[in-house]
Design a protein around this motif. Structure first.
Motif, mmCIF file in Angstrom:
data_model
loop_
_atom_site.group_PDB
_atom_site.id
_atom_site.type_symbol
_atom_site.label_atom_id
_atom_site.label_comp_id
_atom_site.label_asym_id
_atom_site.label_seq_id
_atom_site.Cartn_x
_atom_site.Cartn_y
_atom_site.Cartn_z
ATOM 1 N N ALA A 239 -9.487 26.061 -39.048
ATOM 2 C CA ALA A 239 -8.305 25.979 -39.902
ATOM 3 C C ALA A 239 -8.488 26.850 -41.133
ATOM 4 C CB ALA A 239 -8.057 24.539 -40.316
ATOM 5 N N SER A 240 -7.402 27.431 -41.594
ATOM 6 C CA SER A 240 -7.417 28.205 -42.823
ATOM 7 C C SER A 240 -6.114 27.973 -43.561
ATOM 8 C CB SER A 240 -7.611 29.694 -42.529
ATOM 9 O OG SER A 240 -6.536 30.184 -41.747
ATOM 10 N N GLY A 241 -6.141 28.255 -44.855
ATOM 11 C CA GLY A 241 -4.925 28.157 -45.643
ATOM 12 C C GLY A 241 -4.703 26.832 -46.336
ATOM 13 N N VAL B 136 -0.911 27.631 -43.679
ATOM 14 C CA VAL B 136 -1.947 27.023 -42.855
ATOM 15 C C VAL B 136 -1.930 27.627 -41.450
ATOM 16 C CG1 VAL B 136 -2.693 24.884 -41.746
ATOM 17 C CG2 VAL B 136 -1.931 24.856 -44.133
ATOM 18 N N GLN B 137 -3.111 27.947 -40.954
ATOM 19 C CA GLN B 137 -3.247 28.440 -39.580
ATOM 20 C C GLN B 137 -4.365 27.684 -38.887
ATOM 21 O OE1 GLN B 137 -3.758 32.772 -39.981
ATOM 22 N NE2 GLN B 137 -1.725 32.991 -39.087
ATOM 23 N N LEU B 138 -4.138 27.383 -37.613
ATOM 24 C CA LEU B 138 -5.157 26.779 -36.760
ATOM 25 C C LEU B 138 -5.396 27.732 -35.596
ATOM 26 C CD1 LEU B 138 -3.832 23.098 -36.564
ATOM 27 C CD2 LEU B 138 -5.460 24.048 -38.192
ATOM 28 N N VAL B 139 -6.651 28.074 -35.351
ATOM 29 C CA VAL B 139 -6.977 29.014 -34.294
ATOM 30 C C VAL B 139 -8.009 28.387 -33.367
ATOM 31 C CG1 VAL B 139 -7.863 31.291 -33.724
ATOM 32 C CG2 VAL B 139 -6.485 30.973 -35.793
ATOM 33 N N GLU B 140 -7.582 28.152 -32.124
ATOM 34 C CA GLU B 140 -8.483 27.590 -31.124
ATOM 35 C C GLU B 140 -9.293 28.685 -30.437
ATOM 36 O OE1 GLU B 140 -4.570 25.114 -30.674
ATOM 37 O OE2 GLU B 140 -5.132 27.216 -30.929
ATOM 38 N N SER B 141 -10.462 28.308 -29.968
ATOM 39 C CA SER B 141 -11.295 29.203 -29.181
ATOM 40 C C SER B 141 -12.199 28.368 -28.280
ATOM 41 C CB SER B 141 -12.130 30.106 -30.087
ATOM 42 O OG SER B 141 -12.990 29.335 -30.896
ATOM 43 N N PHE C 111 -7.396 22.964 -51.714
ATOM 44 C CA PHE C 111 -8.161 21.824 -52.202
ATOM 45 C C PHE C 111 -8.662 20.959 -51.054
ATOM 46 C CE2 PHE C 111 -4.971 22.954 -55.455
ATOM 47 C CZ PHE C 111 -5.839 23.524 -56.362
ATOM 48 N N SER C 112 -8.315 19.688 -51.021
ATOM 49 C CA SER C 112 -8.832 18.759 -50.014
ATOM 50 C C SER C 112 -7.839 18.542 -48.878
ATOM 51 C CB SER C 112 -9.181 17.432 -50.667
ATOM 52 O OG SER C 112 -8.031 16.866 -51.273
ATOM 53 N N GLY C 113 -6.986 19.517 -48.655
ATOM 54 C CA GLY C 113 -5.966 19.349 -47.633
ATOM 55 C C GLY C 113 -6.520 19.060 -46.264
ATOM 56 N N PHE C 114 -7.505 19.850 -45.827
ATOM 57 C CA PHE C 114 -8.068 19.666 -44.493
ATOM 58 C C PHE C 114 -8.764 18.319 -44.382
ATOM 59 C CE2 PHE C 114 -9.590 21.173 -40.460
ATOM 60 C CZ PHE C 114 -10.820 20.569 -40.299
ATOM 61 N N ILE C 115 -9.523 17.961 -45.393
ATOM 62 C CA ILE C 115 -10.290 16.713 -45.360
ATOM 63 C C ILE C 115 -9.383 15.512 -45.167
ATOM 64 C CG2 ILE C 115 -11.714 15.186 -46.781
ATOM 65 C CD1 ILE C 115 -12.939 17.693 -48.025
#
Length: 120
Positions: A24-26, A2-7, A29-33
């Motif tokens: 978010a990436s990586g 998992v990666q989170l990239v702010e901008s 399935f429904s992990g982010f949700i």
């Protein structure tokens, strides 16, 4: 992984606005949700503090110092969380970090941060 990239950070004048994004990436399935998503900030010489949080159901909470000025939102289809910041003041100067959290699974992910500087 998992990666989170702010901008979206930058230098603005007092009273101006910025919109931060955290992609978010990586997630599988429904992990982010199923994560609660938050924005924190850390100013020089100070501890990291919670700015805003949005639950997986969309419920939001804000620190008193940003109520009425900042808005957190999420786009699950884009696996992105946003922070709209209006009426910025010099006290908002900090590095802003996003966080994705699901305690029951032991998930606690952080981005690398984006600098917001408010100065005249």
């Amino acid at each position: 992984q998992v990666q989170l990239v702010e901008s979206g950070g930058g230098l603005v004048l007092p009273g101006e606005s910025l919109r931060l994004s955290c992609a978010a990436s990586g997630f599988l399935f429904s992990g982010f949700i199923n994560c609660a998503l938050s924005w924190y900030r850390q100013a020089p010489g100070k501890e990291r503090e919670l700015v805003a949080r949005i639950s997986r159901a969309g419920d939001t909470t804000y620190a008193d110092f940003v109520k009425g000025r900042f808005t957190i939102s999420r786009d699950n289809a884009k696996t992105t969380v946003y922070l709209q910041m209006n009426s910025l003041n010099v006290e908002d100067t900090a590095v802003y970090y996003c966080n994705a959290n699901r305690p029951e699974y032991g998930w606690d992910y952080w981005g690398q941060g984006t600098q917001v500087t408010v100065s005249s």
